[in-house]
Design a protein around this motif. Structure first.
Motif, PDB file in Angstrom:
ATOM      1  N   GLU A   1      -2.840  10.680  -7.736  1.00 54.41           N
ATOM      2  CA  GLU A   1      -1.551  11.069  -8.330  1.00 54.41           C
ATOM      3  C   GLU A   1      -0.697   9.840  -8.607  1.00 54.41           C
ATOM      4  O   GLU A   1      -0.047   9.734  -9.644  1.00 54.41           O
ATOM      5  CB  GLU A   1      -0.778  12.004  -7.392  1.00 54.41           C
ATOM      6  CG  GLU A   1      -1.123  13.473  -7.555  1.00 54.41           C
ATOM      7  CD  GLU A   1      -1.157  13.899  -9.031  1.00 54.41           C
ATOM      8  OE1 GLU A   1      -0.123  13.728  -9.719  1.00 54.41           O
ATOM      9  OE2 GLU A   1      -2.213  14.366  -9.489  1.00 54.41           O
ATOM     10  N   MET A   2      -0.718   8.922  -7.642  1.00 54.31           N
ATOM     11  CA  MET A   2       0.084   7.714  -7.780  1.00 54.31           C
ATOM     12  C   MET A   2      -0.374   6.899  -9.001  1.00 54.31           C
ATOM     13  O   MET A   2       0.439   6.426  -9.791  1.00 54.31           O
ATOM     14  CB  MET A   2      -0.080   6.901  -6.493  1.00 54.31           C
ATOM     15  CG  MET A   2       0.721   5.657  -6.409  1.00 54.31           C
ATOM     16  SD  MET A   2       0.490   4.929  -4.783  1.00 54.31           S
ATOM     17  CE  MET A   2      -0.893   3.824  -5.090  1.00 54.31           C
TER      18      MET A   2
ATOM     19  N   LYS B   1      -2.169   8.004 -11.572  1.00 52.37           N
ATOM     20  CA  LYS B   1      -1.967   8.799 -12.784  1.00 52.37           C
ATOM     21  C   LYS B   1      -0.538   8.606 -13.284  1.00 52.37           C
ATOM     22  O   LYS B   1      -0.300   8.389 -14.467  1.00 52.37           O
ATOM     23  CB  LYS B   1      -2.218  10.277 -12.450  1.00 52.37           C
ATOM     24  CG  LYS B   1      -2.449  11.132 -13.642  1.00 52.37           C
ATOM     25  CD  LYS B   1      -2.944  12.505 -13.238  1.00 52.37           C
ATOM     26  CE  LYS B   1      -3.174  13.311 -14.510  1.00 52.37           C
ATOM     27  NZ  LYS B   1      -3.729  14.625 -14.213  1.00 52.37           N
ATOM     28  N   ASP B   2       0.394   8.656 -12.358  1.00 53.94           N
ATOM     29  CA  ASP B   2       1.799   8.464 -12.698  1.00 53.94           C
ATOM     30  C   ASP B   2       2.035   7.045 -13.244  1.00 53.94           C
ATOM     31  O   ASP B   2       2.681   6.863 -14.274  1.00 53.94           O
ATOM     32  CB  ASP B   2       2.663   8.700 -11.457  1.00 53.94           C
ATOM     33  CG  ASP B   2       4.110   8.361 -11.741  1.00 53.94           C
ATOM     34  OD1 ASP B   2       4.753   9.159 -12.438  1.00 53.94           O
ATOM     35  OD2 ASP B   2       4.593   7.295 -11.288  1.00 53.94           O
ATOM     36  N   ARG B   3       1.442   6.051 -12.581  1.00 54.77           N
ATOM     37  CA  ARG B   3       1.643   4.656 -13.007  1.00 54.77           C
ATOM     38  C   ARG B   3       1.133   4.444 -14.427  1.00 54.77           C
ATOM     39  O   ARG B   3       1.710   3.682 -15.208  1.00 54.77           O
ATOM     40  CB  ARG B   3       0.935   3.715 -12.014  1.00 54.77           C
ATOM     41  CG  ARG B   3       1.084   2.230 -12.342  1.00 54.77           C
ATOM     42  CD  ARG B   3       2.527   1.778 -12.263  1.00 54.77           C
ATOM     43  NE  ARG B   3       2.725   0.392 -12.680  1.00 54.77           N
ATOM     44  CZ  ARG B   3       2.851  -0.010 -13.949  1.00 54.77           C
ATOM     45  NH1 ARG B   3       2.805   0.868 -14.938  1.00 54.77           N
ATOM     46  NH2 ARG B   3       3.034  -1.294 -14.232  1.00 54.77           N
TER      47      ARG B   3
ATOM     48  N   THR C   1       1.299   6.364 -16.834  1.00 57.23           N
ATOM     49  CA  THR C   1       2.144   6.964 -17.883  1.00 57.23           C
ATOM     50  C   THR C   1       3.260   6.004 -18.303  1.00 57.23           C
ATOM     51  O   THR C   1       3.971   6.269 -19.261  1.00 57.23           O
ATOM     52  CB  THR C   1       2.823   8.279 -17.406  1.00 57.23           C
ATOM     53  OG1 THR C   1       3.711   7.954 -16.323  1.00 57.23           O
ATOM     54  CG2 THR C   1       1.806   9.309 -16.942  1.00 57.23           C
ATOM     55  N   HIS C   2       3.434   4.877 -17.579  1.00 52.92           N
ATOM     56  CA  HIS C   2       4.513   3.947 -17.933  1.00 52.92           C
ATOM     57  C   HIS C   2       4.216   3.253 -19.264  1.00 52.92           C
ATOM     58  O   HIS C   2       3.055   3.042 -19.612  1.00 52.92           O
ATOM     59  CB  HIS C   2       4.701   2.890 -16.837  1.00 52.92           C
ATOM     60  CG  HIS C   2       5.150   3.467 -15.519  1.00 52.92           C
ATOM     61  ND1 HIS C   2       5.672   2.704 -14.501  1.00 52.92           N
ATOM     62  CD2 HIS C   2       5.148   4.743 -15.048  1.00 52.92           C
ATOM     63  CE1 HIS C   2       5.977   3.481 -13.471  1.00 52.92           C
ATOM     64  NE2 HIS C   2       5.653   4.720 -13.781  1.00 52.92           N
TER      65      HIS C   2
END
Ligand code: ADP
Ligand code: ZN
Length: 210
Positions: A66-67, A69-71, A73-74
Motif C-alpha cells: 500500500e505504501m 502503491k501510494d508513493r 501515484t506522486h
C-alpha cells in the motif's frame, strides 16, 4: 528509466541509488528510508513497522504494498524512479508488476548488486546511519551529507544481521530468478569503488534501456 535495485543488505543499494537517481534525474524511493522516516515521526505506519525492522523481518506485504502503491501515484515518478528495497519477495514483485501494468509503464530493468556473505557482515557491522537523512557512513561521528548525528541501526547489530541474511536468501533472492525470467535482470558486482560500480551500472543500463 523505471528501475528496481536488488541485492543483499550492505551491498550499497542506497548509495548507488543516489548516484543513479542524480544521473537519470528520477526519484530514489527507498522503502527502508520511508519506514525509518515514519518511525522517527511516530506515525502509525512507523509504529507498525518498528518491531519487524528491529528483528530484521519483513514488514507485512499488505502494509508495504500500500505504501509503495501510494508513493507511485506522486507526480515526480512521471519520468521514472529507482526502487531500493522493494520488492523484497515474489508476492511484492507481482504486485509491482500489476501496479505498473495498469499504468502501462513496465520496468526497464532490475539491477542486482552481488556480494559475498562475509563481506556483508563486515560492512554492516561498521555501518552507521544519519539520524536526520538516513545516509549510511563508516568511521565518522557526523553525517558526511548533512552534518547530523549518526547511530547504529538496531538491525545492523550482529544478532540481527544474521537474520537479515536468512530473510534475504529465503524471501528476496527468489525475485532474482523471477526478473531473470522476465528478461530484466542485470547483475553487477558490489565489490570495488563506489564510482566504478556506478559507471558499470550506467553503461549496462544504457545498453538495455533508453
Ligand atoms: P537494507 O540495509 O537491508 O537494504 P532497508 O533499509 O532497505 O535495509 O530495510 C530495512 C528494513 O525495513 C527491512 O529489514 C524490513 O524490516 C523493512 N523493509 C524495507 N523494505 C521492505 C519491503 N519491501 N518489504 C518488507 N519490509 C521492508
Ligand atoms: Zn544526514
Amino acid at each position: 528509466m523505471r528501475l528496481v535495485l536488488v541485492g543483499p543488505p550492505g551491498a550499497g543499494k542506497g548509495t548507488q541509488a543516489q548516484f543513479l537517481a542524480a544521473h537519470y534525474s528520477i526519484p530514489h524511493i527507498s522503502t527502508g528510508d520511508i519506514f525509518r522516516a515514519n518511525l522517527k515521526a511516530g506515525t502509525p505506519l512507523g509504529v507498525q513497522a518498528q518491531s519487524f525492522m528491529d528483528r530484521g523481518e519483513l514488514v507485512a506485504d499488505s502494509v508495504t504494498n500500500e505504501m509503495v502503491k501510494d508513493r507511485l501515484t506522486h507526480d515526480d515518478v512521471a519520468n521514472g524512479f529507482i526502487l531500493d528495497g522493494f520488492p523484497r519477495n515474489v508476492a511484492q514483485a507481482e504486485v509491482l508488476r500489476a501496479i505498473l501494468a495498469e499504468k502501462d509503464t513496465p520496468l526497464n530493468a532490475v539491477l542486482e548488486f552481488s556480494l559475498a556473505n562475509e563481506e556483508i557482515v563486515t560492512r554492516l557491522s561498521a555501518r552507521r546511519t544519519c539520524k536526520d537523512c538516513f545516509q549510511p557512513s563508516v568511521g565518522v561521528d557526523k553525517c558526511p551529507s548533512c552534518g547530523g548525528d549518526v547511530y547504529q541501526r538496531e538491525d545492523d547489530k550482529a544478532e540481527v544481521i544474521t537474520r537479515r541474511l536468512e530473510v534475504y536468501q529465503d524471501q528476496t533472492a527468489p525475485i532474482i530468478s523471477f526478473y531473470r525470467n522476465e528478461g530484466l535482470l542485470i547483475t553487477v558486482s558490489a565489490l570495488g569503488k563506489v564510482e566504478d560500480i556506478t559507471a558499470l551500472a550506467i553503461s549496462a543500463l544504457n545498453r538495455v534501456a533508453q
